[in-house]
Write a protein that holds these residues in place. Structure first.
Motif, PDB file in Angstrom:
ATOM      1  N   GLY A   1       0.760  -1.235  -0.061  1.00 28.98           N
ATOM      2  CA  GLY A   1       0.063  -0.044   0.155  1.00 28.98           C
ATOM      3  C   GLY A   1       0.887   1.398  -0.026  1.00 28.98           C
ATOM      4  N   ILE A   2       0.347   2.198  -0.621  1.00 28.41           N
ATOM      5  CA  ILE A   2       0.767   3.686  -0.615  1.00 28.41           C
ATOM      6  C   ILE A   2      -0.317   4.635  -0.656  1.00 28.41           C
ATOM      7  CG2 ILE A   2       2.946   3.108  -2.167  1.00 28.41           C
ATOM      8  CD1 ILE A   2       1.345   4.209  -4.336  1.00 28.41           C
ATOM      9  N   GLU A   3       0.134   5.904  -0.358  1.00 34.10           N
ATOM     10  CA  GLU A   3      -0.764   7.079  -0.484  1.00 34.10           C
ATOM     11  C   GLU A   3      -0.002   8.052  -1.226  1.00 34.10           C
ATOM     12  OE1 GLU A   3      -2.075   8.665   3.305  1.00 34.10           O
ATOM     13  OE2 GLU A   3      -3.517   6.700   3.846  1.00 34.10           O
ATOM     14  N   VAL A   4      -0.846   8.529  -2.068  1.00 30.85           N
ATOM     15  CA  VAL A   4      -0.131   9.975  -2.862  1.00 30.85           C
ATOM     16  C   VAL A   4      -1.110  11.172  -2.423  1.00 30.85           C
ATOM     17  CG1 VAL A   4       0.747   8.585  -4.564  1.00 30.85           C
ATOM     18  CG2 VAL A   4      -1.482   9.506  -4.788  1.00 30.85           C
ATOM     19  N   PRO A   5      -0.452  12.276  -2.547  1.00 38.75           N
ATOM     20  CA  PRO A   5      -1.140  13.463  -2.237  1.00 38.75           C
ATOM     21  C   PRO A   5      -2.465  13.743  -3.124  1.00 38.75           C
ATOM     22  CG  PRO A   5       1.417  13.815  -2.507  1.00 38.75           C
ATOM     23  CD  PRO A   5       1.087  12.570  -2.991  1.00 38.75           C
ATOM     24  N   ALA A   6      -3.426  14.306  -2.425  1.00 39.62           N
ATOM     25  CA  ALA A   6      -4.540  14.954  -3.006  1.00 39.62           C
ATOM     26  C   ALA A   6      -4.402  16.032  -4.110  1.00 39.62           C
ATOM     27  CB  ALA A   6      -5.739  14.921  -2.272  1.00 39.62           C
ATOM     28  N   LEU A   7      -3.356  16.999  -3.768  1.00 36.25           N
ATOM     29  CA  LEU A   7      -2.912  17.897  -4.498  1.00 36.25           C
ATOM     30  C   LEU A   7      -1.811  17.743  -5.243  1.00 36.25           C
ATOM     31  CD1 LEU A   7      -3.316  20.882  -1.856  1.00 36.25           C
ATOM     32  CD2 LEU A   7      -4.453  20.648  -3.991  1.00 36.25           C
ATOM     33  N   GLU A   8      -1.648  18.056  -6.577  1.00 31.86           N
ATOM     34  CA  GLU A   8      -0.609  17.887  -7.618  1.00 31.86           C
ATOM     35  C   GLU A   8      -0.125  19.062  -8.263  1.00 31.86           C
ATOM     36  OE1 GLU A   8      -2.094  13.388  -8.791  1.00 31.86           O
ATOM     37  OE2 GLU A   8      -2.607  15.245 -10.164  1.00 31.86           O
ATOM     38  N   TYR A   9       0.879  19.158  -9.004  1.00 31.77           N
ATOM     39  CA  TYR A   9       1.076  20.332  -9.784  1.00 31.77           C
ATOM     40  C   TYR A   9       0.290  20.024 -11.096  1.00 31.77           C
ATOM     41  CZ  TYR A   9       5.038  21.653  -6.821  1.00 31.77           C
ATOM     42  OH  TYR A   9       5.858  22.067  -5.659  1.00 31.77           O
ATOM     43  N   ALA A  10      -0.181  21.082 -11.451  1.00 26.61           N
ATOM     44  CA  ALA A  10      -1.070  21.273 -12.719  1.00 26.61           C
ATOM     45  C   ALA A  10      -0.071  21.072 -13.824  1.00 26.61           C
ATOM     46  CB  ALA A  10      -2.006  22.328 -12.921  1.00 26.61           C
ATOM     47  N   SER A  11      -0.467  20.253 -15.005  1.00 25.40           N
ATOM     48  CA  SER A  11       0.375  20.268 -16.105  1.00 25.40           C
ATOM     49  C   SER A  11      -0.339  19.753 -17.352  1.00 25.40           C
ATOM     50  CB  SER A  11       1.300  19.089 -15.951  1.00 25.40           C
ATOM     51  OG  SER A  11       2.132  18.805 -17.146  1.00 25.40           O
ATOM     52  N   PRO A  12      -0.122  20.574 -18.403  1.00 26.54           N
ATOM     53  CA  PRO A  12      -1.116  20.288 -19.770  1.00 26.54           C
ATOM     54  C   PRO A  12      -0.700  18.796 -20.326  1.00 26.54           C
ATOM     55  CG  PRO A  12       0.305  22.522 -19.645  1.00 26.54           C
ATOM     56  CD  PRO A  12       0.864  21.747 -18.469  1.00 26.54           C
ATOM     57  N   ALA A  13       0.409  18.160 -19.704  1.00 27.60           N
ATOM     58  CA  ALA A  13       0.833  16.845 -19.975  1.00 27.60           C
ATOM     59  C   ALA A  13      -0.116  15.611 -19.369  1.00 27.60           C
ATOM     60  CB  ALA A  13       2.403  16.414 -19.868  1.00 27.60           C
ATOM     61  N   HIS A  14      -0.550  16.080 -18.283  1.00 35.29           N
ATOM     62  CA  HIS A  14      -1.507  15.218 -17.424  1.00 35.29           C
ATOM     63  C   HIS A  14      -2.649  14.858 -18.327  1.00 35.29           C
ATOM     64  CE1 HIS A  14      -3.884  13.555 -14.250  1.00 35.29           C
ATOM     65  NE2 HIS A  14      -2.981  13.651 -13.612  1.00 35.29           N
ATOM     66  N   PRO A  15      -3.085  13.406 -18.294  1.00 39.47           N
ATOM     67  CA  PRO A  15      -3.912  12.841 -19.187  1.00 39.47           C
ATOM     68  C   PRO A  15      -5.456  13.188 -18.900  1.00 39.47           C
ATOM     69  CG  PRO A  15      -3.257  11.307 -17.899  1.00 39.47           C
ATOM     70  CD  PRO A  15      -2.334  12.362 -17.609  1.00 39.47           C
ATOM     71  N   GLN A  16      -5.598  14.061 -17.590  1.00 41.53           N
ATOM     72  CA  GLN A  16      -6.939  14.388 -17.211  1.00 41.53           C
ATOM     73  C   GLN A  16      -6.715  16.106 -16.885  1.00 41.53           C
ATOM     74  OE1 GLN A  16      -9.287  12.688 -17.734  1.00 41.53           O
ATOM     75  NE2 GLN A  16      -9.565  11.410 -16.125  1.00 41.53           N
ATOM     76  N   ASP A  17      -5.838  16.620 -17.627  1.00 48.26           N
ATOM     77  CA  ASP A  17      -5.630  18.130 -17.361  1.00 48.26           C
ATOM     78  C   ASP A  17      -6.904  18.979 -17.565  1.00 48.26           C
ATOM     79  OD1 ASP A  17      -3.719  20.464 -16.758  1.00 48.26           O
ATOM     80  OD2 ASP A  17      -4.266  20.795 -18.778  1.00 48.26           O
ATOM     81  N   ALA A  18      -7.468  18.783 -18.753  1.00 52.76           N
ATOM     82  CA  ALA A  18      -8.835  19.477 -19.039  1.00 52.76           C
ATOM     83  C   ALA A  18      -9.889  19.246 -18.263  1.00 52.76           C
ATOM     84  CB  ALA A  18      -9.213  19.010 -20.425  1.00 52.76           C
ATOM     85  N   LEU A  19     -10.032  18.064 -17.245  1.00 56.93           N
ATOM     86  CA  LEU A  19     -11.010  17.640 -16.513  1.00 56.93           C
ATOM     87  C   LEU A  19     -10.681  18.136 -15.233  1.00 56.93           C
ATOM     88  CD1 LEU A  19     -12.440  14.581 -18.139  1.00 56.93           C
ATOM     89  CD2 LEU A  19     -13.243  16.826 -18.306  1.00 56.93           C
ATOM     90  N   ALA A  20      -9.216  18.562 -14.591  1.00 58.82           N
ATOM     91  CA  ALA A  20      -9.158  18.606 -13.634  1.00 58.82           C
ATOM     92  C   ALA A  20      -9.556  20.074 -12.943  1.00 58.82           C
ATOM     93  CB  ALA A  20      -7.530  18.567 -13.286  1.00 58.82           C
ATOM     94  N   PHE A  21      -9.860  19.832 -11.379  1.00 64.09           N
ATOM     95  CA  PHE A  21     -10.229  21.165 -10.633  1.00 64.09           C
ATOM     96  C   PHE A  21      -8.695  21.741 -10.413  1.00 64.09           C
ATOM     97  CE2 PHE A  21     -14.048  19.156  -9.326  1.00 64.09           C
ATOM     98  CZ  PHE A  21     -14.979  20.298  -9.409  1.00 64.09           C
TER      99      PHE A  21
END
Length: 383
Positions: free
Chosen positions: A52-72
């Motif tokens: 198991g791991i946990e990752v932050p709920a907050l990320e750096y926004a990036s146009p390269a992210h596959p969900q960038d257009a849908l992200a808050f």
């Protein structure tokens, strides 16, 4: 555990004022059901070696992210643009690259948590805030690894009482066939979408517009119909002309042989062909028109291979409701000794907050509590 009613599952703005559209309150019965499912899935994943791991709920926004257009997105005090986590694979990939740069590979990781999307999507049941549990198998790329994930997906669903049909695709196969047919650029892109929708009418319109031959048009129609059991792989093998297409069919045959169990194949699936690099798969449960599980093979930044799947917990709760055990009986304890005795017996015990028996009786009726306990002795609820 009691099944969750439809009214408890779907809370609109009219029944739950003061919350944004696409979000919902979760009431105690559903919360307990969802947490039980999450715990069972985590136990299954751990038994297969996924840590198991946990990752932050907050990320750096990036146009390269596959969900960038849908992200808050939001801006922090330093002016940096951040995004709420909209999918797990990218975050887990970032963790793998930075925390486990030298492996050891294969790296088996599991996660669970909440995601947010800015746009309402019908595929997620019109939710913009939802929960997933899933796994990632990173650093290896083989038919053995793909078969492992299919076995694990089946085992995880069965362990929570859900019987589902696994459906396997390979988006790169469609792209390879289109490439072999000499299609490129806009025409190829639009045909991807038409084939994925299994729209023969759109295929005909695009074929006429681009002046495609009758043979090529027939091949495109055959792609929309490549759905079914093992016979689909035979049909795909006859269709495969180039190296990429033949390699895709050979890989699917290898995976199917290692899985051994019944699989459905949808080789006309073409969505996100530019993201997935190999096998994709979904699991469908009776009574739900959307998959309870989905995943596939991809390449992380830097070329590190990965594959995994995610399970939507809201959707899984609907599929598993009838299979979950009933909740333990809740009793009212008049003292601490009684509460401990009830809990030792596997019951849930609430502590009395007053000596007023009339108030306790009224509460018990409203709460559905039929027994009280004091010390080691049971008392019937007073009328």
């Amino acid at each position: 555990m009691r099944p969750v009613s439809a009214s408890a599952r779907v809370l609109s703005r009219s029944t739950a004022p003061g919350i944004p559209e696409g979000t919902r309150d979760v009431l105690p019965p559903e919360w307990a059901q969802r947490e039980a499912l999450r715990a069972r899935l985590a136990a299954t994943f751990s038994a297969w070696g996924y840590r198991g791991i946990e990752v932050p709920a907050l990320e750096y926004a990036s146009p390269a992210h596959p969900q960038d257009a849908l992200a808050f997105k939001l801006i922090d005090s330093g002016g940096q643009v951040l995004a709420l986590r909209s999918e797990f694979t990218t975050a887990v990939g970032r963790l793998a690259r930075t925390r486990f740069p030298a492996g050891p590979f294969p790296l088996r990781l599991q996660y669970a948590g909440r995601l947010w999307l800015r746009a309402l999507t019908s595929e997620l049941g019109r939710l913009r805030e939802f929960n997933q549990s899933g796994v990632e198998l990173i650093g290896v790329e083989s038919a053995h690894a793909d078969a492992e994930l299919l076995h694990l997906a089946d085992a995880a669903l069965r362990d929570v009482g859900v019987h589902a049909q696994l459906e396997v695709g390979y988006p790169g196969f469609v792209d390879a066939v289109l490439e072999d047919a000499g299609l490129h650029g806009r025409a190829r892109e639009e045909l991807h979408h038409a084939i994925d929708r299994k729209s023969g009418a759109d295929v005909d319109v695009l074929a006429r517009r681009d002046g495609l031959s009758g043979d090529v048009t027939r091949t495109l129609h055959e792609l929309t119909e490549l759905y079914g059991g093992p016979e689909v792989l035979d049909a795909a093998a006859h269709m495969a002309q180039g190296t990429r297409a033949r390699a895709a069919v050979a890989h699917l045959r290898d995976v199917a042989a290692q899985v051994g169990g019944p699989l459905l194949f949808d080789l006309g699936v073409s969505r996100r062909y530019d993201y997935y690099t190999g096998v994709t798969f979904r699991a469908y449960s009776s009574g739900l028109n959307q998959p309870v599980l989905g995943g596939g093979r991809y390449a992380l930044e830097g070329g590190l291979p990965g594959a995994g799947f995610a399970i939507g917990l809201e959707r899984l709760a609907r599929a598993a409701a009838s299979a979950l055990p009933p909740e333990p009986e809740v009793v009212l304890a008049l003292d601490l000794a009684g509460a401990q005795a009830a809990r030792d017996a596997g019951l849930h015990a609430e502590l009395a907050w007053t000596d007023d028996r009339a108030a306790l009786s009224a509460y018990s009726r409203e709460r559905g509590i039929t027994r009280w306990i004091a010390g080691n002795g049971w008392l019937e609820v007073q009328p």
